[in-house]
Design a protein around this motif. Structure first.
Motif, PDB file in Angstrom:
ATOM      1  N   LEU A 147      34.822  33.386  45.303  1.00  0.00           N
ATOM      2  CA  LEU A 147      34.659  33.143  43.870  1.00  0.00           C
ATOM      3  C   LEU A 147      34.693  31.653  43.566  1.00  0.00           C
ATOM      4  CD1 LEU A 147      34.553  34.138  40.907  1.00  0.00           C
ATOM      5  CD2 LEU A 147      37.068  34.234  40.979  1.00  0.00           C
ATOM      6  N   THR A 151      31.471  29.634  41.988  1.00  0.00           N
ATOM      7  CA  THR A 151      31.527  28.985  40.672  1.00  0.00           C
ATOM      8  C   THR A 151      31.266  27.489  40.782  1.00  0.00           C
ATOM      9  OG1 THR A 151      33.950  28.721  40.809  1.00  0.00           O
ATOM     10  CG2 THR A 151      33.102  30.712  39.720  1.00  0.00           C
ATOM     11  N   HIS A 156      29.877  26.282  37.155  1.00  0.00           N
ATOM     12  CA  HIS A 156      30.431  27.122  36.088  1.00  0.00           C
ATOM     13  C   HIS A 156      31.524  26.347  35.356  1.00  0.00           C
ATOM     14  CE1 HIS A 156      30.296  31.124  34.438  1.00  0.00           C
ATOM     15  NE2 HIS A 156      31.600  31.243  34.476  1.00  0.00           N
ATOM     16  N   LEU A 172      38.296  26.575  39.926  1.00  0.00           N
ATOM     17  CA  LEU A 172      36.987  27.189  39.789  1.00  0.00           C
ATOM     18  C   LEU A 172      36.043  26.265  39.030  1.00  0.00           C
ATOM     19  CD1 LEU A 172      37.928  30.844  38.724  1.00  0.00           C
ATOM     20  CD2 LEU A 172      37.684  29.920  41.034  1.00  0.00           C
ATOM     21  N   TYR A 184      44.327  28.777  33.291  1.00  0.00           N
ATOM     22  CA  TYR A 184      44.657  30.198  33.334  1.00  0.00           C
ATOM     23  C   TYR A 184      46.018  30.355  33.969  1.00  0.00           C
ATOM     24  CZ  TYR A 184      44.815  34.999  35.068  1.00  0.00           C
ATOM     25  OH  TYR A 184      45.210  36.294  35.357  1.00  0.00           O
ATOM     26  N   LEU A 191      42.490  37.612  36.850  1.00  0.00           N
ATOM     27  CA  LEU A 191      41.492  36.543  36.899  1.00  0.00           C
ATOM     28  C   LEU A 191      40.170  37.083  37.440  1.00  0.00           C
ATOM     29  CD1 LEU A 191      40.717  33.559  36.608  1.00  0.00           C
ATOM     30  CD2 LEU A 191      41.520  33.218  38.964  1.00  0.00           C
ATOM     31  N   CYS A 195      36.554  37.025  35.491  1.00  0.00           N
ATOM     32  CA  CYS A 195      35.378  36.375  36.068  1.00  0.00           C
ATOM     33  C   CYS A 195      34.260  37.370  36.356  1.00  0.00           C
ATOM     34  CB  CYS A 195      35.764  35.625  37.341  1.00  0.00           C
ATOM     35  SG  CYS A 195      36.789  34.169  37.039  1.00  0.00           S
ATOM     36  N   LEU A 215      34.048  32.985  31.135  1.00  0.00           N
ATOM     37  CA  LEU A 215      34.450  33.034  32.546  1.00  0.00           C
ATOM     38  C   LEU A 215      33.599  34.006  33.360  1.00  0.00           C
ATOM     39  CD1 LEU A 215      38.348  32.954  32.308  1.00  0.00           C
ATOM     40  CD2 LEU A 215      36.786  31.066  32.765  1.00  0.00           C
ATOM     41  N   ASN A 216      32.843  34.856  32.717  1.00  0.00           N
ATOM     42  CA  ASN A 216      32.065  35.884  33.410  1.00  0.00           C
ATOM     43  C   ASN A 216      30.966  35.236  34.247  1.00  0.00           C
ATOM     44  OD1 ASN A 216      30.622  38.084  34.260  1.00  0.00           O
ATOM     45  ND2 ASN A 216      30.274  38.935  32.224  1.00  0.00           N
ATOM     46  N   VAL A 217      31.093  35.314  35.557  1.00  0.00           N
ATOM     47  CA  VAL A 217      30.103  34.671  36.446  1.00  0.00           C
ATOM     48  C   VAL A 217      28.898  35.580  36.685  1.00  0.00           C
ATOM     49  CG1 VAL A 217      31.847  33.288  37.588  1.00  0.00           C
ATOM     50  CG2 VAL A 217      31.228  35.524  38.551  1.00  0.00           C
TER      51      VAL A 217
END
Length: 219
Positions: A147, A151, A156, A172, A184, A191, A195, A215-217
């Protein structure tokens, strides 16, 4: 400085999850596969598994036609397996989780995130069944590492995460962004949920400097 890729990371995550997840799947009755997967609206547990197995077999077989991994492509993959038994879907998933890792390791890294997606979907199935270990378990350290790398590659939103259940902070997103990163505070599974755009329990974490949706990847 260019980030050094660990080519074995995706395969390691898939193997860890295979060894925990496939026995769970084989232990459940057929009726459980028809339950809705709330994290994937409109899909059943079986649909999630069919999507996962199809995606991995595309990697194994090198089938990447135009529009692959689009919603329409995913729906076709699920429809192609409509006549299969649940056991056959699980068999294909096990094969994909076994054979995709070496293929990803030989690649250029652009498909590495598929391993993270598979791991998240395994959490979706556990969530649908009320089984323990959703978005956690033995693969969590590798999932967090994947992750973080994904990111950063996507530049991101930058986030500094102090995790209740992980010793070291996780960073991230973009590393060269101006201003301080968002922050966070909470557990690692929450988490991951944020994400991945999955539902979270309010009041179980703290977030500052960014909205949850940002935060949504995968969104």
């Amino acid at each position: 400085m260019q980030e050094v890729r660990d080519p074995e990371l995706p395969g390691r995550l898939l193997t860890l999850e295979r060894d925990a997840f496939v026995p769970l799947l084989r232990s459940r009755p057929d009726t459980d596969f028809a339950l809705p997967a709330a994290a994937c609206p409109g899909w059943t547990v079986r649909d999630v598994l069919a999507h996962c197995s199809a995606a991995l077999m595309r990697v194994v077989e090198g089938r990447f036609e135009k529009g692959v991994f689009s919603p329409e492509s995913n729906d076709r993959d699920i429809a192609e397996r409509a006549g299969w038994t649940n056991a056959r879907v699980v068999d294909e998933l096990e094969r994909g989780m076994t054979e995709a890792g070496p293929v990803l390791a030989r690649g250029d890294g652009r498909l590495d995130v598929l391993a993270l997606g598979e791991w998240v979907h395994a959490g979706d199935v556990r969530e649908a069944w009320g089984a323990p270990g959703a978005y956690a378990g033995a693969g969590l350290p590798d999932a967090l590492a994947l992750l973080a790398r994904f990111t950063r590659q996507k530049e991101h939103v930058p986030l500094h995460a102090d995790l209740d259940d992980v010793d070291e902070p996780l960073h991230l997103g973009a590393v060269a962004a101006s201003g301080p990163p968002a922050r966070y505070l909470g557990d690692a599974a929450t988490l991951i949920r944020l994400c991945a755009g999955r539902p979270v329990t309010p009041g179980t974490y703290e977030l500052a400097g960014v909205r949850e949706a940002e935060l949504n990847v995968f969104g």
